[in-house]
Design a protein around this motif. Structure first.
Motif, PDB file in Angstrom:
ATOM      1  N   ALA A 151      19.695 -17.010  -1.532  1.00 39.28           N
ATOM      2  CA  ALA A 151      18.570 -17.844  -1.116  1.00 39.28           C
ATOM      3  C   ALA A 151      17.773 -17.176  -0.004  1.00 39.28           C
ATOM      4  O   ALA A 151      16.532 -17.219   0.006  1.00 39.28           O
ATOM      5  N   SER A 152      18.462 -16.553   0.932  1.00 45.17           N
ATOM      6  CA  SER A 152      17.774 -15.866   2.017  1.00 45.17           C
ATOM      7  C   SER A 152      16.970 -14.684   1.489  1.00 45.17           C
ATOM      8  O   SER A 152      15.838 -14.445   1.909  1.00 45.17           O
ATOM      9  N   SER A 153      17.556 -13.944   0.565  1.00 45.64           N
ATOM     10  CA  SER A 153      16.844 -12.809  -0.015  1.00 45.64           C
ATOM     11  C   SER A 153      15.616 -13.261  -0.790  1.00 45.64           C
ATOM     12  O   SER A 153      14.562 -12.619  -0.727  1.00 45.64           O
ATOM     13  N   LEU A 154      15.743 -14.347  -1.533  1.00 45.85           N
ATOM     14  CA  LEU A 154      14.589 -14.871  -2.262  1.00 45.85           C
ATOM     15  C   LEU A 154      13.471 -15.238  -1.294  1.00 45.85           C
ATOM     16  O   LEU A 154      12.293 -14.943  -1.532  1.00 45.85           O
ATOM     17  N   ARG A 155      13.831 -15.861  -0.200  1.00 45.61           N
ATOM     18  CA  ARG A 155      12.821 -16.197   0.816  1.00 45.61           C
ATOM     19  C   ARG A 155      12.150 -14.931   1.345  1.00 45.61           C
ATOM     20  O   ARG A 155      10.931 -14.878   1.500  1.00 45.61           O
ATOM     21  N   ASN A 156      12.930 -13.927   1.618  1.00 45.65           N
ATOM     22  CA  ASN A 156      12.374 -12.690   2.145  1.00 45.65           C
ATOM     23  C   ASN A 156      11.458 -11.989   1.149  1.00 45.65           C
ATOM     24  O   ASN A 156      10.591 -11.203   1.551  1.00 45.65           O
ATOM     25  N   LEU A 157      11.644 -12.274  -0.118  1.00 46.26           N
ATOM     26  CA  LEU A 157      10.796 -11.704  -1.157  1.00 46.26           C
ATOM     27  C   LEU A 157       9.576 -12.573  -1.462  1.00 46.26           C
ATOM     28  O   LEU A 157       8.843 -12.306  -2.410  1.00 46.26           O
ATOM     29  N   GLY A 158       9.365 -13.625  -0.664  1.00 44.48           N
ATOM     30  CA  GLY A 158       8.220 -14.500  -0.865  1.00 44.48           C
ATOM     31  C   GLY A 158       8.445 -15.591  -1.890  1.00 44.48           C
ATOM     32  O   GLY A 158       7.491 -16.235  -2.326  1.00 44.48           O
ATOM     33  N   ARG A 159       9.692 -15.835  -2.233  1.00 43.91           N
ATOM     34  CA  ARG A 159      10.022 -16.850  -3.246  1.00 43.91           C
ATOM     35  C   ARG A 159      10.727 -18.028  -2.569  1.00 43.91           C
ATOM     36  O   ARG A 159      11.827 -18.413  -2.902  1.00 43.91           O
ATOM     37  N   ALA A 160      10.017 -18.599  -1.591  1.00 43.58           N
ATOM     38  CA  ALA A 160      10.615 -19.633  -0.744  1.00 43.58           C
ATOM     39  C   ALA A 160      11.006 -20.877  -1.532  1.00 43.58           C
ATOM     40  O   ALA A 160      12.026 -21.504  -1.246  1.00 43.58           O
ATOM     41  N   GLN A 161      10.201 -21.266  -2.508  1.00 44.97           N
ATOM     42  CA  GLN A 161      10.511 -22.478  -3.250  1.00 44.97           C
ATOM     43  C   GLN A 161      11.819 -22.339  -4.027  1.00 44.97           C
ATOM     44  O   GLN A 161      12.613 -23.278  -4.097  1.00 44.97           O
ATOM     45  N   GLU A 162      12.062 -21.164  -4.585  1.00 47.32           N
ATOM     46  CA  GLU A 162      13.335 -20.931  -5.266  1.00 47.32           C
ATOM     47  C   GLU A 162      14.487 -21.043  -4.275  1.00 47.32           C
ATOM     48  O   GLU A 162      15.555 -21.586  -4.601  1.00 47.32           O
ATOM     49  N   SER A 163      14.274 -20.527  -3.082  1.00 54.18           N
ATOM     50  CA  SER A 163      15.291 -20.613  -2.038  1.00 54.18           C
ATOM     51  C   SER A 163      15.568 -22.070  -1.679  1.00 54.18           C
ATOM     52  O   SER A 163      16.729 -22.486  -1.555  1.00 54.18           O
ATOM     53  N   VAL A 164      14.515 -22.859  -1.521  1.00 47.34           N
ATOM     54  CA  VAL A 164      14.677 -24.280  -1.198  1.00 47.34           C
ATOM     55  C   VAL A 164      15.480 -24.988  -2.278  1.00 47.34           C
ATOM     56  O   VAL A 164      16.412 -25.761  -1.993  1.00 47.34           O
ATOM     57  N   GLU A 165      15.145 -24.743  -3.523  1.00 49.48           N
ATOM     58  CA  GLU A 165      15.838 -25.417  -4.626  1.00 49.48           C
ATOM     59  C   GLU A 165      17.311 -25.043  -4.672  1.00 49.48           C
ATOM     60  O   GLU A 165      18.186 -25.890  -4.877  1.00 49.48           O
ATOM     61  N   ASP A 176      31.028 -27.721   4.403  1.00 48.62           N
ATOM     62  CA  ASP A 176      32.184 -27.006   4.921  1.00 48.62           C
ATOM     63  C   ASP A 176      31.748 -26.265   6.176  1.00 48.62           C
ATOM     64  O   ASP A 176      30.688 -26.541   6.727  1.00 48.62           O
ATOM     65  N   HIS A 177      32.511 -25.297   6.627  1.00 49.59           N
ATOM     66  CA  HIS A 177      32.170 -24.583   7.853  1.00 49.59           C
ATOM     67  C   HIS A 177      30.935 -23.710   7.688  1.00 49.59           C
ATOM     68  O   HIS A 177      30.385 -23.226   8.686  1.00 49.59           O
ATOM     69  N   LEU A 178      30.470 -23.499   6.473  1.00 51.30           N
ATOM     70  CA  LEU A 178      29.238 -22.758   6.242  1.00 51.30           C
ATOM     71  C   LEU A 178      28.025 -23.677   6.108  1.00 51.30           C
ATOM     72  O   LEU A 178      26.921 -23.214   5.841  1.00 51.30           O
ATOM     73  N   GLY A 179      28.228 -24.966   6.303  1.00 51.66           N
ATOM     74  CA  GLY A 179      27.133 -25.914   6.135  1.00 51.66           C
ATOM     75  C   GLY A 179      25.956 -25.649   7.058  1.00 51.66           C
ATOM     76  O   GLY A 179      24.797 -25.800   6.660  1.00 51.66           O
ATOM     77  N   ASP A 180      26.233 -25.236   8.285  1.00 51.29           N
ATOM     78  CA  ASP A 180      25.141 -24.954   9.213  1.00 51.29           C
ATOM     79  C   ASP A 180      24.352 -23.724   8.786  1.00 51.29           C
ATOM     80  O   ASP A 180      23.145 -23.632   9.018  1.00 51.29           O
ATOM     81  N   ALA A 181      25.034 -22.769   8.175  1.00 48.92           N
ATOM     82  CA  ALA A 181      24.327 -21.589   7.665  1.00 48.92           C
ATOM     83  C   ALA A 181      23.406 -21.982   6.514  1.00 48.92           C
ATOM     84  O   ALA A 181      22.268 -21.504   6.413  1.00 48.92           O
ATOM     85  N   VAL A 182      23.889 -22.847   5.642  1.00 48.04           N
ATOM     86  CA  VAL A 182      23.045 -23.358   4.559  1.00 48.04           C
ATOM     87  C   VAL A 182      21.810 -24.033   5.151  1.00 48.04           C
ATOM     88  O   VAL A 182      20.676 -23.796   4.729  1.00 48.04           O
ATOM     89  N   ALA A 183      22.038 -24.875   6.164  1.00 49.64           N
ATOM     90  CA  ALA A 183      20.932 -25.603   6.792  1.00 49.64           C
ATOM     91  C   ALA A 183      19.941 -24.661   7.454  1.00 49.64           C
ATOM     92  O   ALA A 183      18.720 -24.853   7.375  1.00 49.64           O
ATOM     93  N   ALA A 184      20.442 -23.634   8.126  1.00 51.07           N
ATOM     94  CA  ALA A 184      19.555 -22.703   8.838  1.00 51.07           C
ATOM     95  C   ALA A 184      18.626 -21.974   7.870  1.00 51.07           C
ATOM     96  O   ALA A 184      17.418 -21.870   8.105  1.00 51.07           O
ATOM     97  N   VAL A 185      19.185 -21.468   6.780  1.00 56.29           N
ATOM     98  CA  VAL A 185      18.352 -20.754   5.810  1.00 56.29           C
ATOM     99  C   VAL A 185      17.420 -21.724   5.104  1.00 56.29           C
ATOM    100  O   VAL A 185      16.255 -21.403   4.838  1.00 56.29           O
ATOM    101  N   LEU A 186      17.900 -22.928   4.820  1.00 54.87           N
ATOM    102  CA  LEU A 186      17.038 -23.926   4.197  1.00 54.87           C
ATOM    103  C   LEU A 186      15.864 -24.269   5.103  1.00 54.87           C
ATOM    104  O   LEU A 186      14.723 -24.408   4.634  1.00 54.87           O
ATOM    105  N   ALA A 187      16.120 -24.403   6.397  1.00 53.73           N
ATOM    106  CA  ALA A 187      15.032 -24.704   7.337  1.00 53.73           C
ATOM    107  C   ALA A 187      13.968 -23.619   7.303  1.00 53.73           C
ATOM    108  O   ALA A 187      12.759 -23.901   7.280  1.00 53.73           O
ATOM    109  N   LEU A 188      14.383 -22.372   7.287  1.00 56.11           N
ATOM    110  CA  LEU A 188      13.431 -21.254   7.211  1.00 56.11           C
ATOM    111  C   LEU A 188      12.664 -21.282   5.893  1.00 56.11           C
ATOM    112  O   LEU A 188      11.449 -21.053   5.863  1.00 56.11           O
ATOM    113  N   ALA A 189      13.380 -21.533   4.812  1.00 57.88           N
ATOM    114  CA  ALA A 189      12.726 -21.556   3.502  1.00 57.88           C
ATOM    115  C   ALA A 189      11.713 -22.696   3.414  1.00 57.88           C
ATOM    116  O   ALA A 189      10.621 -22.530   2.848  1.00 57.88           O
TER     117      ALA A 189
END
Length: 236
Positions: A151-165, A176-189
């Motif tokens: 998802a982060s890579s897709l955002r970096n390639l200009g494909r933010a909507q795919e990242s959001v989905e 889980d313990h990675l939930g905040d990481a999911v949230a952080a990248v989602l916020a950017l996307a």
């Protein structure tokens, strides 16, 4: 992931940017297999609801000795980076040699190669490998890390909507313990997708539980950003 912002994708590193190996911020870092938003490890088991079911049909994880050498390679990433693009190529070649020891078609191999490309600034090369790894039913924690990093890579390639989905679906599957990481990248996307207010709401909601005070107020403020709710007093 890669995009020069300095996040990581491998063992124990972060996720959102993947600068070249000298920056210490690529997707493939060398921390322990249980750390945050990394991708280079993955001997640990996962996360939210459905994780056990997913692991039931997943490929067998590599053995401990292989994982230890994998972590050691990721730990050496910054050293490779000191040699510039030549070092980046050398790092990727070392990863290719390491994953060649795994069985043919092992999704862990695709995942680690994706993280190696990501960590050296090549999101475009990483994306298809992340997808291959996910199709192969990655075992353990690597599966969620692959989703985050893809998802982060897709955002970096200009494909933010795919990242959001992708991340919206991942959040819905459980936490889980990675939930905040999911949230952080989602916020950017979300910000890149033209929905910055929602992005701030996601980020503040993820941050609120970690604050020494004002958790309740910050959570309410986050909700108010996307709902017609009154603003609370910052008293709790």
């Amino acid at each position: 992931m890669a995009s020069g912002a300095g996040t990581e994708a491998g063992a124990g590193r972060e996720v959102g940017a993947g600068t070249a190996p000298g920056g210490g911020a690529a997707p493939g870092g060398g921390a322990a297999a249980t750390s945050g938003t990394a991708t280079g490890e993955g001997a640990t088991h996962v996360h939210g609801p459905g994780a056990d079911a997913a692991d039931a049909g997943a490929a067998n994880p590599p053995g401990a000795a292989w994982e230890a050498r994998n972590l050691a390679l990721w730990a050496a990433l910054d050293g490779y980076g000191e040699k510039g693009e030549a070092g980046a190529a050398e790092f990727r070649a070392a990863m290719d040699a390491l994953v060649a020891e795994l069985p043919a078609g092992d999704p862990v191999a695709a995942f680690e190669r994706a993280a190696a490309w990501d960590s050296t600034g090549h999101s475009d090369r990483a994306v298809p490998l992340y997808r291959e790894a996910l199709r192969g039913r990655l075992p353990g924690e690597r599966r969620r890390r692959a989703v985050i990093q893809l998802a982060s890579s897709l955002r970096n390639l200009g494909r933010a909507q795919e990242s959001v989905e992708l991340l919206t679906a991942e959040r819905a599957a459980g936490g889980d313990h990675l939930g905040d990481a999911v949230a952080a990248v989602l916020a950017l996307a979300l910000a890149d997708a033209g929905r910055p207010r929602e992005g701030v709401a996601v980020a503040v909601a993820a941050l609120a539980p970690h604050l020494p005070r004002y958790q309740r107020s910050m959570a309410a403020y986050a909700r108010a950003l996307t709902e017609d709710a009154p603003r609370p007093d910052a008293d709790a």
